[in-house]
Design a protein around this motif. Sequence first.
Motif, short mmCIF file in Angstrom:
data_model
loop_
_atom_site.label_atom_id
_atom_site.label_comp_id
_atom_site.label_asym_id
_atom_site.label_seq_id
_atom_site.Cartn_x
_atom_site.Cartn_y
_atom_site.Cartn_z
N ARG A 96 0.92 -1.19 -0.30
CA ARG A 96 -0.25 -0.28 0.21
C ARG A 96 0.95 1.12 0.24
NH1 ARG A 96 -5.17 -1.46 4.02
NH2 ARG A 96 -5.09 -3.01 3.50
N THR A 97 2.51 1.39 -0.55
CA THR A 97 3.05 2.80 -0.10
C THR A 97 3.42 2.87 -1.98
OG1 THR A 97 5.14 1.13 -0.73
CG2 THR A 97 4.32 1.99 1.32
N GLY A 98 2.49 2.60 -3.23
CA GLY A 98 2.85 2.13 -4.33
C GLY A 98 3.52 1.69 -5.58
N ALA A 99 4.58 1.24 -4.10
CA ALA A 99 5.76 0.27 -4.63
C ALA A 99 5.46 -1.29 -4.45
CB ALA A 99 7.19 1.09 -4.50
N GLY A 100 6.65 -2.27 -5.28
CA GLY A 100 6.39 -3.43 -4.32
C GLY A 100 5.96 -3.80 -4.58
N GLU A 101 5.31 -5.58 -4.33
CA GLU A 101 4.34 -6.11 -5.11
C GLU A 101 3.20 -6.18 -5.25
OE1 GLU A 101 3.91 -10.42 -6.96
OE2 GLU A 101 5.70 -9.29 -5.60
N VAL A 102 2.69 -6.38 -6.92
CA VAL A 102 1.48 -5.97 -7.29
C VAL A 102 0.25 -6.78 -6.78
CG1 VAL A 102 1.59 -7.00 -9.29
CG2 VAL A 102 0.86 -5.00 -9.53
N ILE A 103 -0.44 -5.64 -6.75
CA ILE A 103 -2.01 -6.82 -6.68
C ILE A 103 -2.37 -7.18 -7.98
CG2 ILE A 103 -3.97 -6.28 -5.97
CD1 ILE A 103 -3.06 -4.41 -3.58
N ALA A 104 -2.57 -8.84 -7.76
CA ALA A 104 -2.80 -9.05 -9.18
C ALA A 104 -3.41 -10.45 -9.00
CB ALA A 104 -2.39 -9.23 -9.88
N LEU A 105 -4.06 -10.80 -9.76
CA LEU A 105 -5.43 -11.96 -9.92
C LEU A 105 -4.54 -12.66 -11.08
CD1 LEU A 105 -8.52 -11.70 -8.39
CD2 LEU A 105 -6.65 -12.28 -7.22
N LEU A 106 -4.93 -14.93 -10.96
CA LEU A 106 -4.71 -15.20 -12.50
C LEU A 106 -6.00 -15.77 -12.32
CD1 LEU A 106 -2.83 -17.32 -13.86
CD2 LEU A 106 -2.78 -18.62 -11.32
N VAL A 107 -6.17 -15.31 -13.79
CA VAL A 107 -7.60 -15.14 -14.28
C VAL A 107 -7.51 -17.03 -15.21
CG1 VAL A 107 -8.23 -12.89 -14.34
CG2 VAL A 107 -7.24 -13.72 -16.31
N SER A 108 -6.26 -16.95 -15.76
CA SER A 108 -6.18 -18.56 -16.58
C SER A 108 -7.32 -19.68 -15.77
CB SER A 108 -4.94 -18.62 -16.68
OG SER A 108 -4.23 -18.04 -17.37
N GLY A 109 -8.11 -20.33 -16.26
CA GLY A 109 -8.98 -21.11 -16.42
C GLY A 109 -9.81 -20.46 -14.78
N ASN A 110 -10.33 -19.39 -15.31
CA ASN A 110 -10.75 -19.06 -13.83
C ASN A 110 -10.50 -19.29 -12.56
OD1 ASN A 110 -13.04 -17.91 -15.42
ND2 ASN A 110 -13.49 -19.38 -15.77
N PHE A 111 -8.78 -19.05 -12.56
CA PHE A 111 -8.58 -19.62 -11.04
C PHE A 111 -8.82 -18.98 -9.83
CE2 PHE A 111 -5.79 -23.60 -12.77
CZ PHE A 111 -7.02 -24.13 -13.27
N TYR A 112 -8.91 -16.96 -10.05
CA TYR A 112 -8.69 -16.63 -8.92
C TYR A 112 -7.67 -16.42 -8.23
CZ TYR A 112 -12.29 -14.78 -12.69
OH TYR A 112 -13.00 -15.04 -14.12
N THR A 113 -6.62 -16.56 -8.30
CA THR A 113 -6.00 -17.12 -7.27
C THR A 113 -4.86 -15.36 -7.30
OG1 THR A 113 -3.91 -17.90 -8.65
CG2 THR A 113 -6.12 -19.54 -7.42
N HIS A 114 -4.45 -15.75 -5.98
CA HIS A 114 -2.99 -14.49 -6.17
C HIS A 114 -1.60 -15.10 -6.10
CE1 HIS A 114 -2.07 -15.69 -1.98
NE2 HIS A 114 -3.55 -15.55 -1.94
N GLY A 115 -0.63 -14.28 -5.54
CA GLY A 115 0.63 -14.48 -6.20
C GLY A 115 1.48 -15.61 -5.43
N PRO A 116 2.66 -16.03 -5.34
CA PRO A 116 3.21 -16.21 -6.82
C PRO A 116 2.60 -16.55 -7.67
CG PRO A 116 4.59 -17.06 -4.92
CD PRO A 116 3.22 -16.49 -4.60
N PHE A 117 2.98 -16.24 -9.57
CA PHE A 117 2.23 -16.42 -10.66
C PHE A 117 2.59 -17.83 -11.50
CE2 PHE A 117 0.13 -12.31 -9.42
CZ PHE A 117 -0.97 -13.14 -8.94
N PRO A 118 2.15 -19.37 -11.35
CA PRO A 118 2.89 -19.44 -12.96
C PRO A 118 3.44 -19.46 -13.82
CG PRO A 118 0.40 -20.48 -12.75
CD PRO A 118 0.86 -19.25 -11.58
N ALA A 119 4.50 -19.14 -14.49
CA ALA A 119 4.51 -18.65 -15.79
C ALA A 119 2.94 -18.87 -16.65
CB ALA A 119 5.76 -19.33 -16.10
N THR A 120 3.36 -20.69 -16.73
CA THR A 120 1.55 -20.94 -17.73
C THR A 120 0.44 -21.38 -16.44
OG1 THR A 120 3.22 -23.07 -17.35
CG2 THR A 120 4.10 -21.49 -19.21
N THR A 121 -0.04 -21.74 -17.29
CA THR A 121 -1.19 -22.29 -17.13
C THR A 121 -2.30 -22.91 -18.33
OG1 THR A 121 -2.08 -20.71 -15.40
CG2 THR A 121 -3.42 -22.28 -15.74
N ASP A 122 -2.29 -24.58 -17.42
CA ASP A 122 -3.08 -25.85 -18.57
C ASP A 122 -2.04 -25.42 -20.29
OD1 ASP A 122 -5.28 -26.21 -16.84
OD2 ASP A 122 -6.65 -25.20 -17.48
#
Length: 693
Positions: free
Chosen positions: A590-616
């Motif tokens: 919450r400082t504007g820097a560092g780890e981004v807030i994101a979600l994995l959307v591949s395959g409708n998994f909707y999980t947070h990081g760390p993220f796999p480089a590939t899905t299925d």
Amino acid sequence: MLAHTRTTFLSLIVSAALLSTAASTTLPARAQTRSARELRPDVRRALSSFNSRRKTAQRAGAYQPQRSNNPAAVRRRTPRVETSRQRRPARPAPSRRKLSGTANDGAAHATSALSTISAGTPLSRVLHTSQLSLISSSGTHEQFVDRNRDLIADERTTFDAQGGSFDVAVGRSGARYEVFTAIDDRGTGTTSDDVATGVLVVALDTNGDYIRDTSATFDLGRDFGLPSAVAVVTGVSSSGREFVVVSSSGYFNFDDPNDPDNEESPGVVLLVRDPLTGGFDASLSRSLVSVGDDRLFNANALTLLPNNDLLIADFESDEIRVVRDTNNDRVPDNLASTPYYTFPFSATGEDSPLDIAANSRGVVFSHTIGNDSRMLAIYDDDADGFADVDEIVIEGLSIDNNLVLHGLTVGRDGTVYVIEDATGESDTPAEGGNGGIPHVYAFPDPALNGVLRDGDFFAFADDEFTQALSGLSFGVETTLAPVGHLTMTNSASLNGNATYGGLASIQGNGLTRGASGATQSEAASRGVRVSIEGLPAPVLSFNDSQIHIFIPASLGGGLGSVVVTVNHDVIAADDARVVNDNPGLFTIPRTGAGEVIALLVSGNFYTHGPFPATTDGQPSVIALFGTGWRNSLPVSVTIGGRTAAVQFAGASVFNGMDQINVVVPNDVSGPASVVVRTASGATSRGDVVLSVQ
């Protein structure tokens, strides 16, 4: 002579029963307090104090301004800085005139029917002014409150009906200080020995009903040699002592050097309240500028800067003079030889300071005379204690040609109040006037930076044919701090300007008076509100140091005022820029820097990081969240320095939040920097990372 003056002034206070009986036996008996019935405002003298603008004659040995009135020296007025949306100067609405010599449309009498001021209203919300009779020595002091904050008075109470004054100030103690020029009849029935004298009335409301209960009247002519009293201000020293400063006019009729109303050069007197007696401390009360010493030409208005340096409007010299606090006790003590400001357009008669006022941030306002007059905001940009530049902030004012009857003040929220058509129908066309209904006009200054907006008629005199208005003052705010500063940035990056249609964060101190919450309903229930250029901005979450808001798309871009209020009290305000695009990504710290807030959307998994480089077996698709890019599409994204294919970019389902769905590039692993670039070329911070494994 000064020691004698102090002694007689102290005895004056004693005779007013403001000191103890025991003390009074040690003081001379000749100095007696005069009653209000014996010393009344000399309105005739005030009405005769107009200016011919010839400036061809001079009082013998008079003060000479430091810049000559040479038309060739007039410079072109240039803008100081970029103002809010490059606004034109504010303009009052056309004056409401009487029709065909008959009664006016009733607007002038609307304020007479207002309800009385509600009990418990702080004096910082109460505007005081004097309503003088033009046909007798009677008059009143009126008080007005704008209850619903629409710049129009809703409540009114007459403080006293024992005679008006030329100026009024309200102290932190609640005392009303009223000054005027009176005729001292010397206790005789003849007029040949009458002399003009300056008078100060200290009036008190002891039970909180906004009506005068007690008062004491002081003859400043007798004790300080002031032949008139036209301006007054009050302040508080560093030790908590309340003080009053009063000036005489120094009026001089250029058309008639032998005019009996002509005065010596003006005097300025400092009076310090005694907290033990309720009177004045004779050991500290003194002359700041002595009558007749020719260090000023006029002293037609006074104001205090935030540091309690005293400013004096010298109309004939086209200067604002300054009395410095040289010993850091927050009491002015020494008249500087260099003017605080010399008006560049004085040769044309456009900028002479008839009245002056200062807001809590040191912006000084000044206006001159005329049927189409202007008001200036004057700035000390380099903070050296002298003003550097001015800007025109109001055009089209109707200011009567009178050096005594006028009024200008600034409320805590920055709103500027000015008296127009002060002398009513006595300001005749034959003398260059235009009649008019004496009234108070209010102009908002939401960012307290001197950029005024169009306002409204605040209050009117009861009768333009027989009454005048003079002097304006608010009471001192004793609960709230001065309006604080704030900054506004992109909510995600906490860097750079916020965008319209996006999310913004406001930073400051004491923004919510201790309140906190995480929803719009909590903000509403706690009275926490934000407006941008007057447009409400929904408050999403808040605490004392930070407020998160949504900026409506309808606001558009530009520089404008951001105002934070709590229960309708202005807490912080400043100008801030709103732009079209400035991409920012929300991060976990919450400082504007560092780890981004994101979600994995591949395959409708909707999980947070760390993220796999590939899905299925396919490159993963990641949703990034932020704000500030919806107005400048398409966008491009790089992850780890490689271009990432954008599948979607635009507004998310949450108000003000933007979303980008991107494909993780091949051969990216570990913490990889994420950068968003808008169509216009604006980029997000480079210290935001996405973890890929």
